[in-house]
Design a protein around this motif. Structure first.
Motif, short mmCIF file in Angstrom:
data_model
loop_
_atom_site.label_atom_id
_atom_site.label_comp_id
_atom_site.label_asym_id
_atom_site.label_seq_id
_atom_site.Cartn_x
_atom_site.Cartn_y
_atom_site.Cartn_z
N LEU A 1 41.10 42.43 36.36
CA LEU A 1 41.98 42.73 37.49
C LEU A 1 41.81 41.73 38.63
O LEU A 1 42.78 41.34 39.27
CB LEU A 1 41.72 44.15 38.02
N LEU A 2 40.57 41.32 38.87
CA LEU A 2 40.33 40.34 39.94
C LEU A 2 40.76 38.95 39.51
O LEU A 2 41.30 38.18 40.31
CB LEU A 2 38.85 40.31 40.32
N ALA A 3 40.50 38.60 38.24
CA ALA A 3 40.64 37.21 37.79
C ALA A 3 42.10 36.82 37.57
O ALA A 3 42.48 35.69 37.87
CB ALA A 3 39.83 36.99 36.52
N PRO B 1 45.04 37.53 39.05
CA PRO B 1 45.73 36.98 40.23
C PRO B 1 45.14 35.64 40.67
O PRO B 1 45.89 34.75 41.04
CB PRO B 1 45.49 38.05 41.31
N VAL B 2 43.81 35.49 40.57
CA VAL B 2 43.21 34.22 40.96
C VAL B 2 43.76 33.10 40.10
O VAL B 2 44.22 32.06 40.60
CB VAL B 2 41.66 34.26 40.80
N ILE C 1 47.43 32.42 40.98
CA ILE C 1 47.60 31.72 42.26
C ILE C 1 47.19 30.26 42.10
O ILE C 1 47.92 29.35 42.52
CB ILE C 1 46.76 32.40 43.37
N LEU C 2 46.04 30.03 41.46
CA LEU C 2 45.58 28.65 41.27
C LEU C 2 46.58 27.87 40.45
O LEU C 2 46.87 26.71 40.73
CB LEU C 2 44.22 28.64 40.56
N LEU D 1 28.62 45.73 40.03
CA LEU D 1 29.04 44.70 40.98
C LEU D 1 28.34 43.37 40.66
O LEU D 1 28.97 42.31 40.65
CB LEU D 1 28.70 45.14 42.40
N VAL E 1 29.97 41.86 37.64
CA VAL E 1 31.30 41.32 37.96
C VAL E 1 31.12 39.96 38.63
O VAL E 1 31.76 38.98 38.29
CB VAL E 1 32.09 42.27 38.88
N TYR E 2 30.18 39.91 39.58
CA TYR E 2 29.91 38.66 40.28
C TYR E 2 29.50 37.57 39.30
O TYR E 2 30.01 36.46 39.34
CB TYR E 2 28.79 38.88 41.31
N LEU F 1 32.55 36.78 36.54
CA LEU F 1 33.94 36.54 36.95
C LEU F 1 34.47 35.15 36.55
O LEU F 1 35.58 35.05 36.04
CB LEU F 1 34.08 36.76 38.46
N PRO F 2 33.68 34.07 36.73
CA PRO F 2 34.20 32.76 36.33
C PRO F 2 34.58 32.69 34.85
O PRO F 2 35.53 32.02 34.48
CB PRO F 2 33.03 31.80 36.62
N TYR F 3 33.86 33.44 34.00
CA TYR F 3 34.16 33.41 32.57
C TYR F 3 35.49 34.08 32.26
O TYR F 3 36.03 33.92 31.17
CB TYR F 3 33.06 34.10 31.76
N ILE G 1 36.23 38.76 25.83
CA ILE G 1 35.06 38.61 24.97
C ILE G 1 33.91 37.97 25.74
O ILE G 1 32.76 38.41 25.65
CB ILE G 1 35.42 37.78 23.71
#
Lengths: 264, 275
Positions: free
Chosen positions: B74-76, B78-79, B82-83, B146, B149-150, B153-155, B203
Motif C-alpha cells: 500500500l505504501l510502495a 503510490p511511491v 509518483i516516481l 513497523l 515495513v521500514y 519497503l525498498p524491496y 515475494i
C-alpha cells in the motif's frame, strides 16, 4: 486540481523519504551527542570521532568487515560474471536448471541459508573468517549473475562475429566488443554484492564461529550492554562515504549518457 | 560464430560451486532435521511444529509477515507511481536513494527505531509537544511490524518501479484517448501491466519478513517470539541443532508454499488476459 495532485504527491514522497531516512538522521545526531545516554542530548562533541581510531575492538571489527566484504564481493563478481557468460551460451534446458539453482539463495530465508551453510562448514573447516567469506560469496553470486545476464541477452551476437571475421582473436573481440557492453551489469552486480555483504547480519552470525566479529555481529552482542557511541561515529562516516561514492558514480554515469546522446 | 559448447564451459566452476554451497547445505539441513541426537531416523523434529509454543510463533510470524507485506504494498505502489510519473532521465538515482540507507548498518537503523519509539523517545516528545496522546508501541507486535515495513519497503518499491518503467506510455495514452478516466486507466491498464513487479515485490518482502529474528529481537524486546527467534534459540541457547533444522525445514515449506501461491496468481491472471 492538477496543482493539488502534484502537491499531494510531493508531500507523500517527502513523508516516505522521512520514514526511510529518519533513523539515519537519529544516528548521525547521536554521533555528535556528548552523553552516553541514547535519549538525552548532552551537547555537541566530536570526541567519538576522535576516539574512534584508538578503539581496538571497533577497528578490528571494521578491518574484518572490510576484508570479508571486499574479498567476497570480488570473488562473487568474477565467479558470477564467468557463470553468466557460460549460462548464456548453454542449451535452454541447462540454462533453466542453472537459473533455478541460482534463485535458491535469493528466495530462501536468510536464517535457513545461514544455518544450512553452518551445518556444512562445521564438518569440513573450523568456523571463522574463511567460512564467512564462503557464505557471503554464496549469497551474493546470484546478484551478479542476474545483473550481468540481461546485458548479455541484449547484446547482438553479430558484433562479436563481425569482430572475429575482421581478424580479431576471440579474446580480443570479447575484450573490445562484449566487455564494454556487459561492464555496467558487472559493476552494478559488484555494488549489489558489496552492499548485501556489508549489510548482512544473519548469515554472518551463523557462520562466523567464536572470536570473529564484523560490525553487525559486534553490535548485536553490544545491544544488551549498551552501544559504544564510537559506533555511531563510524557508521556516519561509512554512510557519508557511500553517499559520496554513489553520488559520483551516478552523476558520472548520467553525464556519460548525456554525451552519448548528444553525439547521436 | 561463437563456439557455444566451449563458451558454456565457463559456467563449470559455478556449477561446482552451486553443488557444494547451495545444494549440499540443503541436504545437510534435511539430514539434521530427520535424525535425532544419536543419529537415528525420526520425524519428531518436524512434528514438533505442532507444539503449541511453536505453533503460536508460526502463526504470529505469518500474521506479522502478512501485515508487513500488505502495508509495504500500500505504501510502495503510490511511491513507484509518483516516481514513474516524474519521468526522470536518470533512473539510477531512484535506485540509489532507496539502496543508500542500507549503507548505514542495519542493526543500528533498527536500534534507531527503538530510540524513536521508546516511551520517552523522539516520537512521543513530538506528539506531546503537539498536544497529542503519546504512543506506547515499543516491544509490541506493532513495533515489530513497523520495523519490518521500514526494513523491507525498498524491496517492494524497486520491482514495482521497474515494472512501471517497462509499460509503454502509448498504451496508457490510448486508454485515455478512448475515454477512460484516470481510475479506469489505472485499474484496467497500469495495474495489470505492473503485476509482475507487484508479485516479485510481495515475494521479496514476505519471505524475509516470515523468517526475520533480529527485528523482533530489537523491537519486540523478547516478548514477540517469531518462528525465526525460536529457530535461532534452538541453535544458540538450547543447542538442539536437530530440532532447529526441523523447524527450518517447516519454515522452508511455508516459504515454498507462499511462493507457489503467488505464482499461481500470476499464471491464472496471465491466462485470462492477452498480454
Amino acid at each position: 486540481m492538477n496543482k493539488f495532485k502534484k502537491g499531494a504527491s510531493s508531500l507523500y514522497l517527502a513523508l516516505i523519504f522521512l520514514f526511510l531516512y529518519a533513523p539515519i538522521l537519529v544516528l548521525i545526531v547521536l554521533s555528535f551527542n556528548d552523553s552516553m545516554s541514547r535519549t538525552v542530548w548532552g551537547g555537541f562533541t566530536l570526541k567519538w570521532y576522535a576516539n574512534l581510531s584508538s578503539n581496538d575492538n571497533i577497528m578490528e571489527a571494521l578491518g574484518t568487515t572490510i576484508k570479508i566484504t571486499l574479498t567476497s564481493s570480488i570473488f562473487a563478481t568474477i565467479l558470477g560474471t564467468t557463470a553468466a557468460i557460460g549460462i548464456h551460451y548453454m542449451k535452454k534446458r541447462h540454462t533453466a536448471i542453472m537459473l533455478g539453482a541460482t534463485n535458491i539463495p535469493l528466495l530462501n530465508a536468510d536464517i535457513v541459508t545461514g544455518i544450512s551453510l553452518m551445518l556444512l562448514f562445521t564438518r569440513f573447516t573450523p568456523l571463522g573468517e574463511f567460512s564467512v567469506i564462503l557464505a557471503h560469496i554464496a549469497f551474493s553470486v546470484p546478484y551478479v549473475i542476474f545483473n550481468v545476464l540481461p546485458r548479455l541477452q541484449s547484446l547482438s551476437e553479430a558484433c562479436f562475429e563481425a569482430a572475429t571475421d575482421l581478424g580479431a582473436t576471440p579474446m580480443y573481440a570479447f575484450y573490445k566488443v562484449v566487455w564494454p557492453e556487459i561492464f555496467p551489469g558487472v559493476l552494478s552486480g559488484f555494488l549489489m554484492a558489496l552492499t548485501m555483504s556489508l549489510d548482512d547480519f544473519t548469515i554472518t552470525y551463523f557462520t562466523k564461529g567464536a572470536g570473529v566479529n564484523t560490525l553487525s555481529t559486534m553490535l548485536y552482542t553490544q545491544l544488551r550492554k549498551g552501544i559504544q557511541p564510537e559506533l555511531y561515529a563510524l557508521s556516519t562516516i561509512l554512510f557519508l562515504l557511500a553517499f559520496a561514492l554513489l553520488l559520483v558514480i551516478n552523476f558520472k554515469g548520467s553525464a556519460r549518457k548525456e554525451v552519448v546522446k548528444n553525439e547521436k | 560464430m561463437i563456439n557455444k559448447m566451449r563458451t558454456s564451459f565457463l559456467a563449470t566452476p559455478y556449477a561446482i560451486w552451486v553443488m557444494i554451497c547451495t545444494i549440499l547445505p540443503l541436504f545437510y539441513i534435511l539430514g539434521y532435521a530427520l535424525t535425532n541426537d544419536a543419529g537415528s531416523f525420526t520425524l519428531s523434529n518436524l512434528t514438533a511444529i505442532a507444539d503449541p509454543v511453536h505453533l503460536k510463533s508460526l502463526w504470529l510470524s505469518i500474521r506479522v509477515a502478512f501485515f508487513t507485506t500488505a502495508i509495504c504494498l500500500l505504501l510502495a505502489y503510490p511511491v513507484a507511481l509518483i516516481l514513474h510519473n516524474l519521468k526522470l532521465t536518470n533512473k539510477g538515482l531512484v535506485v540509489f536513494l532507496f539502496i543508500l540507507p542500507m549503507w548505514m548498518n542495519f542493526m543500528l537503523r533498527i536500534l534507531a527505531w527503538q530510540i524513536i519509539l521508546s516511551n520517552n523517545g523522539i516520537l512521543n516528545s513530538i506528539l506531546s509537544t503537539l498536544g497529542l496522546p503519546t504512543l506506547h508501541i515499543l516491544y509490541t507486535e506493532t513495533a515489530v511490524t513497523l520495523g519490518m515495513v521500514y526494513d523491507f519497503l525498498p524491496y517492494m518499491i524497486l520491482p514495482i518501479y521497474n515494472a512501471l518503467s517497462k509499460i509503454n506510455d502509448q498504451v496508457v495514452e490510448a486508454a485515455a484517448d478512448l475515454g477512460a478516466n484516470w481510475w479506469t486507466t489505472f485499474t484496467k491498464v497500469t495495474l495489470p501491466l505492473s503485476k509482475d513487479g507487484i508479485i516479485s515485490g510481495i515475494i521479496m518482502v514476505f519471505v524475509p519478513a516470515l523468517s526475520s529474528f533480529v527485528v523482533s529481537n530489537l523491537l519486540g524486546g523478547g516478548k514477540v517470539l517469531l518462528i525465526g527467534n525460536v529457530i535461532e534459540q534452538e541453535f544458540t541457547l538450547a543447542r538442539n541443532w536437530n530440532l532447529g533444522s526441523g523447524l527450518s525445514i517447516i519454515l522452508m515449506i511455508f516459504v515454498l508454499l507462499s511462493m507457489s501461491v503467488m505464482n499461481k496468481v500470476d499464471d491464472s491472471e496471465n491466462g485470462g488476459m492477452p498480454v
